[in-house]
Motif scaffolding. Structure first.
Motif, PDB file in Angstrom:
ATOM      1  N   THR A  16       0.840  -1.216   0.000  1.00 52.27           N
ATOM      2  CA  THR A  16       0.000   0.000   0.000  1.00 52.27           C
ATOM      3  C   THR A  16       0.870   1.261   0.000  1.00 52.27           C
ATOM      4  OG1 THR A  16      -1.629  -1.240   1.263  1.00 52.27           O
ATOM      5  CG2 THR A  16      -1.921   1.137   1.162  1.00 52.27           C
ATOM      6  N   ALA A  50      -1.737   5.962   6.749  1.00 55.47           N
ATOM      7  CA  ALA A  50      -2.935   5.444   6.080  1.00 55.47           C
ATOM      8  C   ALA A  50      -2.811   3.943   5.858  1.00 55.47           C
ATOM      9  CB  ALA A  50      -3.128   6.147   4.742  1.00 55.47           C
ATOM     10  N   CYS A  54      -5.426   1.448   7.664  1.00 51.84           N
ATOM     11  CA  CYS A  54      -6.425   0.828   6.782  1.00 51.84           C
ATOM     12  C   CYS A  54      -6.214  -0.686   6.658  1.00 51.84           C
ATOM     13  CB  CYS A  54      -6.422   1.495   5.415  1.00 51.84           C
ATOM     14  SG  CYS A  54      -7.054   3.189   5.489  1.00 51.84           S
ATOM     15  N   LEU A  57      -8.835  -2.316   8.575  1.00 55.74           N
ATOM     16  CA  LEU A  57     -10.233  -1.958   8.318  1.00 55.74           C
ATOM     17  C   LEU A  57     -10.875  -2.922   7.335  1.00 55.74           C
ATOM     18  CD1 LEU A  57     -10.013   1.939   7.981  1.00 55.74           C
ATOM     19  CD2 LEU A  57     -10.528   0.559  10.022  1.00 55.74           C
ATOM     20  N   VAL A  63     -13.928   5.793   6.016  1.00 57.73           N
ATOM     21  CA  VAL A  63     -12.819   6.721   6.225  1.00 57.73           C
ATOM     22  C   VAL A  63     -13.237   8.113   5.768  1.00 57.73           C
ATOM     23  CG1 VAL A  63     -10.566   7.374   5.280  1.00 57.73           C
ATOM     24  CG2 VAL A  63     -10.931   5.060   6.148  1.00 57.73           C
ATOM     25  N   HIS A  72      -5.099   8.134   1.813  1.00 62.62           N
ATOM     26  CA  HIS A  72      -6.222   7.492   2.514  1.00 62.62           C
ATOM     27  C   HIS A  72      -7.124   6.770   1.523  1.00 62.62           C
ATOM     28  CE1 HIS A  72      -5.343  11.266   5.041  1.00 62.62           C
ATOM     29  NE2 HIS A  72      -4.661  10.254   5.557  1.00 62.62           N
ATOM     30  N   LYS A  76      -7.638   2.797   1.338  1.00 70.90           N
ATOM     31  CA  LYS A  76      -8.968   2.233   1.603  1.00 70.90           C
ATOM     32  C   LYS A  76      -9.469   1.412   0.420  1.00 70.90           C
ATOM     33  CE  LYS A  76     -12.375   1.776   4.568  1.00 70.90           C
ATOM     34  NZ  LYS A  76     -13.070   0.716   3.931  1.00 70.90           N
ATOM     35  N   MET A 111     -14.638   4.812   1.223  1.00 71.67           N
ATOM     36  CA  MET A 111     -13.918   6.080   1.199  1.00 71.67           C
ATOM     37  C   MET A 111     -14.962   7.181   1.098  1.00 71.67           C
ATOM     38  SD  MET A 111     -11.149   7.667   1.326  1.00 71.67           S
ATOM     39  CE  MET A 111     -10.976   9.444   1.307  1.00 71.67           C
TER      40      MET A 111
END
Lengths: 665, 455
Positions: A16, A50, A54, A57, A63, A72, A76, A111
């Motif tokens: 990521t 982030a 994430c 999550l 988010v 972000h 996400k 998002m």
């Protein structure tokens, strides 16, 4: 954590981070080449935050982010091609070209948007948390924000609300040490953000924001706490952005090249890689494979983005309002049936509407000061607390901005808040949330988010309420695309319009004139809705059209009989909704009468009467047999003393005289 | 040596004109013959061509657009590369002597589209008034400061002005204001609100004033209210539009129609069951020939431009036809290109359709000129009304055998009166008269004209 699952988690976080880094660097190049039409704030240097948060999550978790939100969105799950296409202004962008860098929406992956305004994400995350609490599901809402947000009222109000209602929210402060270019060390009396958690009675901690492994551990705990009902956590992540505030801006007026180079050495991506290789968790070859895969992905994303079409200019205003078809089965009944016997007050009428709809729809909740056990300052919720309990009838602290911002987040995440702010004057503290967030949310998200928020409260001058309990603000809100503004004058209208608002997906300002709340009027027993944008011909007449709202309708009616005796027949039209405005009915009436008077308790400049007059002058010019006349409230704050107060409100004699003058034109 | 650019005289009586604008920028190289600036004279604005070549220099004190300048005034220079720009003499440029040598060549009419005169100076409210009254500002002369057009200039109906405007012709003062609704109703009822005494504030004419005027004097005499058909309403609106938007002048002349009558008799005698061209048909055909020699009479005033039709294919001629429901004007499309017998067949069909109410909208649109014949009712001369947006309409009177003096002998000849109404905004009296002369000649020798073909 076993070493295998740790390795898999870290490699995921690494992937990521690389995706963010390489996408941002590609965007920086594209910005230089002129492919990006607006601002571009990169997340370079802060990727660990982030990515690590994430990683814990689920897709259903939500988010809410800031202007520096590319990371972000990608973390996400937003595909990089949609991010790049959005910055290129393409129809294939994640906001369909309506947002750009600072308005990235992908509700499909949770998002819920980046924002050009610092602070609202804190409140919207509270709203997301409130929705999950309402729905009794263990999803989590996360607010990412910079150090610039923590000295803002939204931070204070949001953390307090999350604390008292134990909302499943993570407040992630990315302290990169500058609010644009203002050093946090200068801007904060207490330079430790993490320590502020204590002030709100919630866990607060400070971590190294460039240490993906530590962040992952902390985030995992906080997410677990939120899911299990333990409430919110504040995490301050110490970090640094190693590119300028925005692409194209200078970087060394407020910090030195040495500082920046020093932080580049602390690159979170390199750090994770070095640690994992040293610990023999992940091989260098595995990392290299990820790097190569991401490079291909980003190249392909950029190619796809550039190939995407620009949006059709003909759709420029599309999504300002919801386009979802009406789902309510309640009959539309815009005109009151003649044979209505039962008479109730306007307050009783809206109470009935709220009760009926709350019984039908478990997603409706009411927030406001004193609307719980107390039943509302104006008895707007009397008795409902005993039926629906404290979550659906939620008393609030005095923090209008806070709970209006929360309502926005709640609306975004599928519940239907009714905000009862008692007096419209009080809600001015939250106008930013209404205008910048609530009104624009459906548009910014290209219609993929709905904004079913009902904001109600009293307006109107009378009984020496003085200037903080008497404002008429309908014209102000009616200038904002995305809002609907209802100003009822009768019990019948109030009930039908209130029910319609609770079945609509658009945000509605429902403004009730306090001086007519207790006037009784006929309301049938059965359920009905009244559509917005449908004026009511309150009284038919021949010679002059009077357009009036709320109390001014009653005042106008009070002089009609006298005028009738002297041969002047008055037609009274109540638009009922200022936005949308039913100008057609007004034009039809003027076509008949040739004369128009607008009676408006609000202020004259750029106001409601101005708009009606201008539209009639434009479209009904050839029907006018006399100039258009307007009566407005005096352009002054509302005074307290009765004779002064009387002098600033239109009186029935003023209306009488204006109509006679109009007949002599 | 620098060449002066001076204000030429447009027309023989012009003493001063309005400098409208430069058509070139300072520093541009101008070839002799290129248009350099626009000047508005007494009757029209014109592009003024450079008579010399050189680089355009515009002095600081050159006239601003919209200012009045004297004929002969030096307003700029054409200089050679590297040549210094002289200054305009410290004396007021507008007082410069008339320079006869600088008179331009007469400007030939050649473009298909004649740009109307650009609007002269007038306040926004005056422009609005002109728009409402359907009057082109360019057609007016201003009586205000610096030639600015005032509301009075607009309100004074142009048709009531003398044919040739002279400074001494004082505008007749017209009535004040009417509400928009009153104006609309007045239009619908065909009432001139300007003649009404308003009962509103400051004498504003209101709807009630118009309706009262429409219902006639307030006497108690019984009267029948006539219901107004939509055809009648249309006619009414179009007549008012013509009155409001044109400056009509009617010319009449007597013409010897003996040969016309004889030609028609020959057609009759030679006829073998086919359509025999009527007098009107023959005149229609002859008129299309005359129009080819006088294209300005075939101009259509379309919004912001005056358009001359294609010759002869675009010569569509309107024919006024009386029906039970009132006047209609079917259009013989391409009349200019049709042979006489085809034309006769076409008009017969159109007349039949008019009387049975089966005309299509397309069959009533596009005419560039209209012909109306009241001869059948024993009428000689009359004042036909221009069918806007056309420029002229020709009225045919009855043909009657009368004693005429020819070579000092009284002989019996067929005589006919022609009435030509034309829009003086677009055409002046002399060219209109020349057109009527051409039509007369064609009617007097129809065979020769028809055989010769194009005008």
């Amino acid at each position: 954590m076993t070493s295998v699952s740790a390795a898999s988690t870290y490699l995921g976080i690494y992937r990521t981070m690389q995706l963010i880094r390489q996408t941002e660097e590609e965007l920086a190049r594209c910005h230089q080449r002129g492919l990006i039409h607006g601002a571009c704030h990169t997340y370079v240097g802060e990727e660990a935050i982030a990515s690590s948060v994430c990683a814990h999550l689920r897709k259903e978790d939500v988010v809410f982010s800031t202007h520096r939100g590319h990371g972000h969105a990608l973390a996400k799950g937003l595909p990089p091609s949609e991010l790049i296409a959005e910055l290129f202004g393409r129809q294939t962008g994640c906001s369909r070209g309506r947002g750009g860098s600072m308005h990235l929406f992908s509700p499909e992956v949770g998002m819920m948007g980046t924002s050009g305004i610092v602070g609202p994400c804190v409140l919207q995350a509270c709203g997301g948390g409130y929705s999950f609490k309402m729905k009794k599901i263990d999803n989590v809402a996360v607010a990412f924000f910079g150090d610039g947000a923590v000295n803002n009222g939204a931070f204070h109000e949001g953390l307090n609300m999350a604390s008292i209602w134990k909302l499943p929210v993570l407040f992630i402060c990315e302290n990169n040490q500058f609010a644009t270019e203002v050093p946090f060390a200068y801007a904060a009396g207490n330079p430790s953000v993490g320590s502020r958690g204590v002030a709100y009675g919630l866990p607060g901690l400070t971590v190294d924001g460039n240490d993906a492994i530590e962040l992952s551990r902390v985030a995992s705990e906080a997410v677990e706490r939120a899911r299990s009902g333990g409430g919110p956590t504040l995490i301050e992540c110490m970090t640094y952005r190693t590119r300028a505030h925005a692409e194209g801006m200078g970087d060394f007026g407020y910090r030195t090249r040495e500082d920046v180079d020093g932080w580049k050495q602390r690159c979170p991506i390199q750090r994770l890689r070095t640690n994992c290789v040293a610990e023999k968790l992940i091989s260098a070859a595995d990392f290299d494979a990820v790097d190569a895969e991401i490079k291909k992905l980003v190249d392909e994303a950029r190619r796809l983005a550039e190939a995407g079409p620009f949006p059709d200019p003909a759709t420029a205003t599309q999504h300002a309002y919801s386009e979802s078809p009406r789902s309510s089965t309640t009959p539309i009944q815009n005109v009151r049936p003649a044979a209505t016997v039962r008479e109730i007050t306007m307050t009783q009428a809206t109470h009935e509407a709220l009760s009926e709809e709350m019984a039908k729809n478990p997603l409706i909740f009411v927030m406001g000061e004193g609307i719980g056990k107390r039943g509302g300052n104006f008895m707007t919720t009397a008795g409902l607390y005993n039926i629906y309990g404290p979550t659906r009838l939620c008393d609030t602290p005095i923090c209008e901005r806070g709970f209006v911002g929360l309502a926005c987040g709640a609306g975004m995440t599928g519940t239907r808040p009714v905000i009862d702010f008692m007096f419209a004057d009080f809600v001015l503290d939250s106008v930013g949330e209404i205008v910048n967030q609530i009104a624009k949310m459906q548009y910014m998200s290209s219609g993929r988010l709905k904004m079913p928020v009902l904001l109600r409260g009293c307006i109107g001058i009378g009984h020496s309420a003085a200037t903080h309990h008497s404002g008429n603000y309908y014209a102000m809100y009616a200038q904002i695309p995305g809002l609907k503004v209802v100003v009822p004058s009768s019990a019948y209208d109030a009930k039908g319009l209130f029910k319609h608002a609770l079945n609509s997906d658009d945000p509605v300002l429902f403004l009730e004139h306090r001086e007519i709340l207790s006037i009784k009027g006929p309301v049938p027993e059965g359920e009905y809705e009244i559509e917005f944008g449908r004026a009511n011909v309150v009284r038919s007449g021949r010679d002059v059209t009077v357009v009036a709202l709320a109390r001014m309708v009653h005042l106008t009616l009070s002089v009609c009989d006298e005028l009738e005796k002297s041969g002047i027949s008055v037609e009274v039209i109540d638009p009922r909704t200022v936005l949308p405005l039913d100008i057609e009915t007004i034009l039809q009436s003027v076509k008949k009468t040739g004369r128009l008077l607008v009676v408006d308790e609000g202020f004259a400049p750029c106001g409601f009467a101005v708009d009606v007059a201008a539209q009639v002058a434009d479209r009904g010019f050839n029907d006018l047999d006399a100039p258009i006349k307007r009566i407005n409230g005096a352009f002054t704050p509302t005074p307290y003393s009765p004779p002064l107060e009387k002098a600033v409100v239109p009186q029935s004699d003023d209306i009488l005289k204006a109509i006679r003058d109009l007949m002599n034109e | 040596m620098p060449f002066e650019i001076t204000i030429p005289r447009l027309g023989w009586s012009m003493e001063e004109g309005t400098f409208v604008r430069w058509l070139k920028k300072a520093g541009d190289f101008i070839q002799a013959g290129e248009a350099v600036f626009e000047l508005e004279g007494e009757k029209a604005a014109q592009d003024i061509e450079a008579v010399d070549s050189g680089i355009l220099r515009i002095p600081a004190n050159a006239p601003q657009p919209g200012t009045i300048v004297a004929v002969g005034a030096v307003i700029g220079f054409l200089v050679a590369e590297g040549e210094a720009t002289p200054t305009v003499g410290s004396s007021n440029p507008s007082s410069a002597a008339v320079n006869q040598a600088s008179l331009p060549k007469p400007i030939a009419l050649e473009p298909k589209v004649v740009e109307p005169v650009s609007a002269p100076a007038a306040a926004p409210s005056v422009r609005r008034l002109a728009r409402e009254m359907g009057i082109k500002l360019a057609s007016l002369e201003g009586s205000g400061p610096a030639g600015r057009i005032t509301a009075d200039d607009v309100r004074t109906p142009i048709s009531k002005r003398p044919l040739t405007t002279t400074a001494s012709a004082a505008p007749a003062h017209a009535a004040g204001v009417a509400s928009p609704r009153a104006r609309r109703v007045a239009g619908e009822l065909g009432i001139d609100w300007r003649r009404l005494q308003g009962t509103g504030r400051d004498g504003r004419v209101r709807e009630r004033d118009v309706r009262q005027a429409a219902s006639g004097p307030d006497s108690g005499t019984p009267a029948t209210v006539v219901s107004v058909s939509s055809r009648r309403r249309t006619i009414s609106n179009r007549m008012m539009a013509s009155r409001d938007r044109t400056a009509p002048v009617t010319l009449t002349t007597r013409v010897d129609a003996t040969n016309l009558v004889s030609l028609r008799n020959q057609f009759k005698q030679a006829g073998s069951g086919g359509t025999i061209p009527s007098y009107t048909d023959i005149v229609v055909k002859l008129t299309t020939l005359a129009l080819q020699q006088h294209p300005m009479l075939a101009v259509r005033d379309e919004a912001d431009k005056w358009v001359i039709p294609e010759m002869p294919d675009g010569l569509h001629i309107g024919l006024a036809v009386d029906t039970d429901d009132g006047l209609v004007v079917p259009v013989v499309h391409g009349a200019g290109a049709l042979g006489l017998f085809d034309l006769a067949k076409r008009t017969l069909g159109l007349i039949e359709k008019s009387r049975t109410g089966r005309l299509t909208v397309a069959e009533m649109q596009g005419a560039v000129f209209t012909i109306t014949n009241l001869g059948a009712f024993g009428i000689d001369g009359f004042t036909p009304i221009i069918n806007v947006p056309e420029t002229a309409v020709l009225g045919l009177g009855r043909i009657r055998r009368e004693p005429v003096v020819i070579d000092d002998q009284i002989v019996a000849r067929d005589q006919m009166t022609l009435s030509l109404t034309f829009d003086h905004r677009i055409v002046d009296g002399a060219p209109a008269a020349r057109f009527l002369q051409t039509v007369s000649q064609a009617i007097e020798n129809p065979s020769a004209w028809l055989l010769r073909g194009e005008g």
